[in-house]
Structures are given as structure tokens and as C-alpha cells.
Design an enzyme around this catalytic site. Sequence first.
Site, PDB file in Angstrom:
ATOM      1  N   ARG A 120       0.818  -1.235   0.000  1.00 19.18           N
ATOM      2  CA  ARG A 120       0.000   0.000   0.000  1.00 19.18           C
ATOM      3  C   ARG A 120       0.846   1.277   0.000  1.00 19.18           C
ATOM      4  NH1 ARG A 120      -3.050  -2.949   3.801  1.00 19.18           N
ATOM      5  NH2 ARG A 120      -4.797  -3.963   2.768  1.00 19.18           N
ATOM      6  N   LYS A 142       4.209  11.982 -10.757  1.00 20.16           N
ATOM      7  CA  LYS A 142       3.319  11.170 -11.605  1.00 20.16           C
ATOM      8  C   LYS A 142       4.000   9.837 -11.881  1.00 20.16           C
ATOM      9  CE  LYS A 142       0.655  14.652 -14.125  1.00 20.16           C
ATOM     10  NZ  LYS A 142       0.347  15.219 -15.456  1.00 20.16           N
ATOM     11  N   GLU A 184      11.410  18.843 -23.667  1.00 20.90           N
ATOM     12  CA  GLU A 184      10.762  19.256 -22.412  1.00 20.90           C
ATOM     13  C   GLU A 184      11.448  20.501 -21.834  1.00 20.90           C
ATOM     14  OE1 GLU A 184       8.015  17.840 -21.813  1.00 20.90           O
ATOM     15  OE2 GLU A 184       8.113  15.766 -22.503  1.00 20.90           O
ATOM     16  N   LYS A 226       9.485  23.435 -13.288  1.00 16.45           N
ATOM     17  CA  LYS A 226       8.492  22.358 -13.120  1.00 16.45           C
ATOM     18  C   LYS A 226       8.030  22.285 -11.669  1.00 16.45           C
ATOM     19  CE  LYS A 226       6.812  17.881 -13.856  1.00 16.45           C
ATOM     20  NZ  LYS A 226       6.774  16.632 -14.554  1.00 16.45           N
ATOM     21  N   GLU A 236      -2.911  18.329 -10.647  1.00 19.65           N
ATOM     22  CA  GLU A 236      -3.373  18.805 -11.965  1.00 19.65           C
ATOM     23  C   GLU A 236      -4.862  19.132 -12.002  1.00 19.65           C
ATOM     24  OE1 GLU A 236      -1.351  17.048 -15.360  1.00 19.65           O
ATOM     25  OE2 GLU A 236      -3.071  17.500 -16.617  1.00 19.65           O
ATOM     26  N   ARG A 240      -1.234  22.945 -13.560  1.00 20.97           N
ATOM     27  CA  ARG A 240      -0.256  21.924 -13.982  1.00 20.97           C
ATOM     28  C   ARG A 240      -0.452  21.506 -15.445  1.00 20.97           C
ATOM     29  NH1 ARG A 240       2.289  16.815 -10.595  1.00 20.97           N
ATOM     30  NH2 ARG A 240       3.498  15.985 -12.342  1.00 20.97           N
ATOM     31  N   ASN A 244       1.519  20.381 -20.306  1.00 16.79           N
ATOM     32  CA  ASN A 244       1.171  19.575 -21.484  1.00 16.79           C
ATOM     33  C   ASN A 244       1.287  20.378 -22.781  1.00 16.79           C
ATOM     34  OD1 ASN A 244       0.576  17.304 -19.910  1.00 16.79           O
ATOM     35  ND2 ASN A 244      -1.401  18.199 -19.383  1.00 16.79           N
ATOM     36  N   HIS A 247       1.773  18.737 -26.101  1.00 19.29           N
ATOM     37  CA  HIS A 247       1.543  17.298 -25.924  1.00 19.29           C
ATOM     38  C   HIS A 247       0.266  16.790 -26.591  1.00 19.29           C
ATOM     39  CE1 HIS A 247       4.853  17.626 -23.166  1.00 19.29           C
ATOM     40  NE2 HIS A 247       4.790  16.359 -22.818  1.00 19.29           N
ATOM     41  N   HIS A 251       1.475  13.969 -28.601  1.00 20.70           N
ATOM     42  CA  HIS A 251       1.179  12.590 -28.197  1.00 20.70           C
ATOM     43  C   HIS A 251       0.503  11.822 -29.327  1.00 20.70           C
ATOM     44  CE1 HIS A 251       1.125  12.292 -23.530  1.00 20.70           C
ATOM     45  NE2 HIS A 251       2.160  11.677 -24.035  1.00 20.70           N
ATOM     46  N   HIS A 263       9.440  10.710 -27.862  1.00 16.67           N
ATOM     47  CA  HIS A 263       8.411  11.537 -27.219  1.00 16.67           C
ATOM     48  C   HIS A 263       8.745  13.027 -27.361  1.00 16.67           C
ATOM     49  CE1 HIS A 263       5.504  12.817 -24.205  1.00 16.67           C
ATOM     50  NE2 HIS A 263       6.466  13.456 -23.579  1.00 16.67           N
TER      51      HIS A 263
HETATM   52  P1  NAD Z   1      13.358   5.634 -21.447  1.00 15.15           P
HETATM   53  O1  NAD Z   1      13.283   5.463 -19.997  1.00 15.15           O
HETATM   54  O2  NAD Z   1      12.800   4.555 -22.303  1.00 15.15           O
HETATM   55  O3  NAD Z   1      14.877   5.911 -21.843  1.00 15.15           O
HETATM   56  C1  NAD Z   1      15.235   6.032 -23.202  1.00 15.15           C
HETATM   57  C2  NAD Z   1      16.319   5.012 -23.582  1.00 15.15           C
HETATM   58  O4  NAD Z   1      17.557   5.406 -23.003  1.00 15.15           O
HETATM   59  C3  NAD Z   1      16.039   3.622 -23.060  1.00 15.15           C
HETATM   60  O5  NAD Z   1      16.469   2.694 -24.025  1.00 15.15           O
HETATM   61  C4  NAD Z   1      16.936   3.516 -21.826  1.00 15.15           C
HETATM   62  O6  NAD Z   1      17.292   2.205 -21.515  1.00 15.15           O
HETATM   63  C5  NAD Z   1      18.122   4.325 -22.256  1.00 15.15           C
HETATM   64  N1  NAD Z   1      18.928   4.960 -21.221  1.00 15.15           N
HETATM   65  C6  NAD Z   1      18.512   5.528 -20.079  1.00 15.15           C
HETATM   66  N2  NAD Z   1      19.515   6.175 -19.489  1.00 15.15           N
HETATM   67  C7  NAD Z   1      20.621   5.985 -20.258  1.00 15.15           C
HETATM   68  C8  NAD Z   1      21.955   6.434 -20.185  1.00 15.15           C
HETATM   69  N3  NAD Z   1      22.360   7.265 -19.227  1.00 15.15           N
HETATM   70  N4  NAD Z   1      22.807   6.030 -21.142  1.00 15.15           N
HETATM   71  C9  NAD Z   1      22.386   5.238 -22.166  1.00 15.15           C
HETATM   72  N5  NAD Z   1      21.132   4.819 -22.303  1.00 15.15           N
HETATM   73  C10 NAD Z   1      20.255   5.197 -21.366  1.00 15.15           C
HETATM   74  O7  NAD Z   1      12.635   6.980 -21.921  1.00 15.15           O
HETATM   75  P2  NAD Z   1      12.656   8.494 -21.390  1.00 15.15           P
HETATM   76  O8  NAD Z   1      12.661   9.308 -22.607  1.00 15.15           O
HETATM   77  O9  NAD Z   1      13.661   8.717 -20.349  1.00 15.15           O
HETATM   78  O10 NAD Z   1      11.239   8.610 -20.691  1.00 15.15           O
HETATM   79  C11 NAD Z   1      10.050   8.425 -21.424  1.00 15.15           C
HETATM   80  C12 NAD Z   1       8.974   7.979 -20.485  1.00 15.15           C
HETATM   81  O11 NAD Z   1       8.782   8.990 -19.503  1.00 15.15           O
HETATM   82  C13 NAD Z   1       7.643   7.735 -21.153  1.00 15.15           C
HETATM   83  O12 NAD Z   1       7.126   6.505 -20.723  1.00 15.15           O
HETATM   84  C14 NAD Z   1       6.776   8.878 -20.663  1.00 15.15           C
HETATM   85  O13 NAD Z   1       5.423   8.539 -20.577  1.00 15.15           O
HETATM   86  C15 NAD Z   1       7.374   9.166 -19.328  1.00 15.15           C
HETATM   87  N6  NAD Z   1       7.166  10.517 -18.825  1.00 15.15           N
HETATM   88  C16 NAD Z   1       6.680  10.657 -17.573  1.00 15.15           C
HETATM   89  C17 NAD Z   1       6.480  11.920 -17.048  1.00 15.15           C
HETATM   90  C18 NAD Z   1       6.020  12.070 -15.637  1.00 15.15           C
HETATM   91  O14 NAD Z   1       5.712  13.192 -15.222  1.00 15.15           O
HETATM   92  N7  NAD Z   1       5.989  11.012 -14.857  1.00 15.15           N
HETATM   93  C19 NAD Z   1       6.785  13.057 -17.803  1.00 15.15           C
HETATM   94  C20 NAD Z   1       7.278  12.876 -19.092  1.00 15.15           C
HETATM   95  C21 NAD Z   1       7.466  11.597 -19.607  1.00 15.15           C
HETATM   96  N1  GLY Z   2       4.888  15.916 -17.599  1.00 13.07           N
HETATM   97  C1  GLY Z   2       3.684  16.563 -17.205  1.00 13.07           C
HETATM   98  C2  GLY Z   2       3.482  16.612 -15.735  1.00 13.07           C
HETATM   99  O1  GLY Z   2       4.312  16.194 -14.971  1.00 13.07           O
HETATM  100  O2  GLY Z   2       2.471  17.055 -15.297  1.00 13.07           O
END
Ligand code: NAD
Ligand code: GLY
Length: 359
Positions: A120, A142, A184, A226, A236, A240, A244, A247, A251, A263
Site C-alpha cells: 500500500r 506522476k 521538455e 516544473k 493537476e 499543472r 502539457n 503534448h 502525443h 516523445h
Molecule cells: P526511457 O526510460 O525509455 O529511456 C530512453 C532510452 O535510453 C532507453 O532505451 C533507456 O534504456 C536508455 N537509457 C537511459 N539512461 C541511459 C543512459 N544514461 N545512457 C544510455 N542509455 C540510457 O525513456 P525516457 O525518454 O527517459 O522517458 C520516457 C517515459 O517517460 C515515457 O514513458 C513517458 O510517458 C514518461 N514521462 C513521464 C512523465 C512524468 O511526469 N511522470 C513526464 C514525461 C514523460
Molecule cells: N509531464 C507533465 C506533468 O508532470 O504534469
Amino acid sequence: MDKLHVNLGADSYDICFTDSFDKLTESLEEINAPKKLLIVTDTNVEPLYAKEVNTRLVEAGYDSAVYAFKAGEENKSMDSILGICGACVEHGLDRKSMILALGGGVVGDMAGFAAAIYMRGIDFIQIPTTLLSQSDSSVGGKTGIDFMESKNILGAFHQPKLVYINVNTLKTLPPVEFVSGMGEVVKHGIIRDAEFYRFIKENSALIKSLDSETLIKMSKINCGIKANVVEQDEKENGLRAILNFGHTIGHAAESSLNFTVTHGECVGLGMMAVSKIAVSRGLIDEATLKDIEETLREYDFRVRMPLPPADEIYGFMQKDKKKANGKLKFVLPVKIGDVMQTRDVTEKEIYDAIEFISE
Ligand code: NAD
Ligand code: GLY
């Protein structure tokens, strides 16, 4: 070490900005981290950083272990969550234990979600290793996974206890992922801070060469933008949603391209598209649109590309989870550093904007 405090009452935490893992155990001591820890990472990050981080923790007296799931957005699933939870059980994590998310946004979102539901809810910290996770996803709480072809449709708000940003991890990042993260960063400048926007435009050579000092400066201002938004509207309910920006169309383009374009680059396309809508409404002038285009190009974005038919992109937009009462929310720039939110963007404006970013 540079730090920033995110003020969320009982859920407040620090973000640390540095260029190594030297201060990690010290930072864990400062938050009274428990001895039992599980490092959650992916199969790409594991060989790069998990051993170093784990060794440091074990040498400092922590009972730490590593669990890696298969890298990639396609593994941002309930199966992977069950894998993480299984590792928590096997390593004997209890309600006082902690998960360390070491990796990009996929790792952070999933490790955070597992932490939100295991027993939990247990504590977790973010150690982001992509530019996208260092500039966006690790801050704000998030967490979640994709489900039935909808992105981030299952999840929870669960704030980390600490975010530890080591900008030198970006040195191993594939260039295409660096571009993605800059989407971003540019977004944060456009929506909230003209001075920061100028900083990233004027310092592109240092930023692209991964100069640690410049990256730490950029990261701190960026996360401050942020954090400030999240502090005012954690769940949000209003403000917040400006995060987006770019996006809604971005998206949909990302989905229509079957996730073959990152992305952040799709967010760049989306920012171009809504900025075009803003020009046609007289909210910004052509020169501002040109300025945004130049900044994105400076960071190697494609600001136009071959896209599937507009109908298809429009169809994906209708699945957006931010739709309310059948209306999509759009964030439009009114100047560099400020945006407005609206639900009255017409179908024609959307089709024209998609045409504008299509090649
Ligand atoms: P990811 O985590 O898939 O990383 C991209 C690639 O880089 C992957 O292949 C990973 O293994 C590799 N990698 C990571 N660090 C590395 C490093 N230092 N050296 C070499 N390779 C490395 O993708 P991302 O772009 O980091 O994140 C995208 C995700 O984040 C999506 O799922 C998206 O929905 C999410 N996201 C969440 C929020 C939030 O507020 N929680 C905001 C924006 C995006
Ligand atoms: N990436 C959008 C948010 O964190 O709200």
C-alpha cells in the site's frame, strides 16, 4: 552540491544536481533512508550504472540489490510491475524499505508506481539518467504504466523522497534521446520563463557538448520551473496542465507514428503546431513562431516530418486521457514565457496545424 527544495508539505523533497554518484550515500543519509533498498533499473542502464551505484550502497552499509526489467516503452506494463513487486518480495522489502529508480522515464514511472502499490505504498527515490527524466518525469510524482494502447492510463501520484541528478550519465545517452529531453526543456522555457528560454538558445554549444557546469545550471533552473508549477497544483486541477504544452498533438503524432519517433521530438512537433494556431489567432506573431522553430532546429529537432494522414492523428487525439466532456484541452503560447489554456480549438484549426507540421 546544488540543491532545490520542492515544497509539497509532508511530501516535500530535495532535488540534488551534481556530476557524479559521489554524494549519493550522503544524500540518502540526509533523508534517513532505510538500510533495505532495491535498485530498479532497465537492461540498458544496468550494465552502465547499476553496479557502481549498488557497490557504493553496499560499501556504505546498505542491504541493497538490483532488479532490471527489459528496456523500452513497450515494457511499461503491468507484467513489468509484477516483476518489480516480485523482486521486492524476494529481496525482503517491508513497509519501511525503499526503491531506487535508476534510469529514464520508463524506469522512474514504473518503479514509482510499484512503490505506490507495494504494501500500500513504500518510499522511493529517483535517480534519473536520461535528459527527459532529469528535466521532467522525475519531478512531480506522476507514476504509471501504459494499458490497452493508452499511455500512462493506470497510475498514481506518488512523490519521491529525493531526486538525485547526475548530469554525467547523459554522456552515454544516445543523441536521439538527448534531443528528446531537450523538447521538455524548451517547453519549460516557453511556458514559464523567457530568460531561461534565452539561456538555452544562447548556450546551445555548451549544452550540446554536455559541459557539466552548464548542464547543472540548466537542470536546476529547468526543474525549478516544473517544481514551481507542481507546488501550486500537485494533482493537476488547473495550472499543472500547462506542462502539457505541445503534448495534445504531439502525443497523437507519437502514437500515429507507432512510437518510432521519440516523445520529445513529437512534443517539439506539437509545440510548432499549437504555436501556429496561436499565430492564426493573433496571440503571437510570426517572429515568435520563427524563434521557436530556430531554437528547436538548434537542438536538431525536425520541426516538420512525413506524418500519417491528419484524420489518423485526429483520431488518436480523441483517445487523449485529458479530454473532458468531449473537449480537448490545448495550451497556446501568448508570448515566450507565458501560455493560456483553452478547450475551444476547432477541428479546422487542428487540421491546419497538423498540415503545418507535415512534410
Ligand atoms: P526511457 O526510460 O525509455 O529511456 C530512453 C532510452 O535510453 C532507453 O532505451 C533507456 O534504456 C536508455 N537509457 C537511459 N539512461 C541511459 C543512459 N544514461 N545512457 C544510455 N542509455 C540510457 O525513456 P525516457 O525518454 O527517459 O522517458 C520516457 C517515459 O517517460 C515515457 O514513458 C513517458 O510517458 C514518461 N514521462 C513521464 C512523465 C512524468 O511526469 N511522470 C513526464 C514525461 C514523460
Ligand atoms: N509531464 C507533465 C506533468 O508532470 O504534469
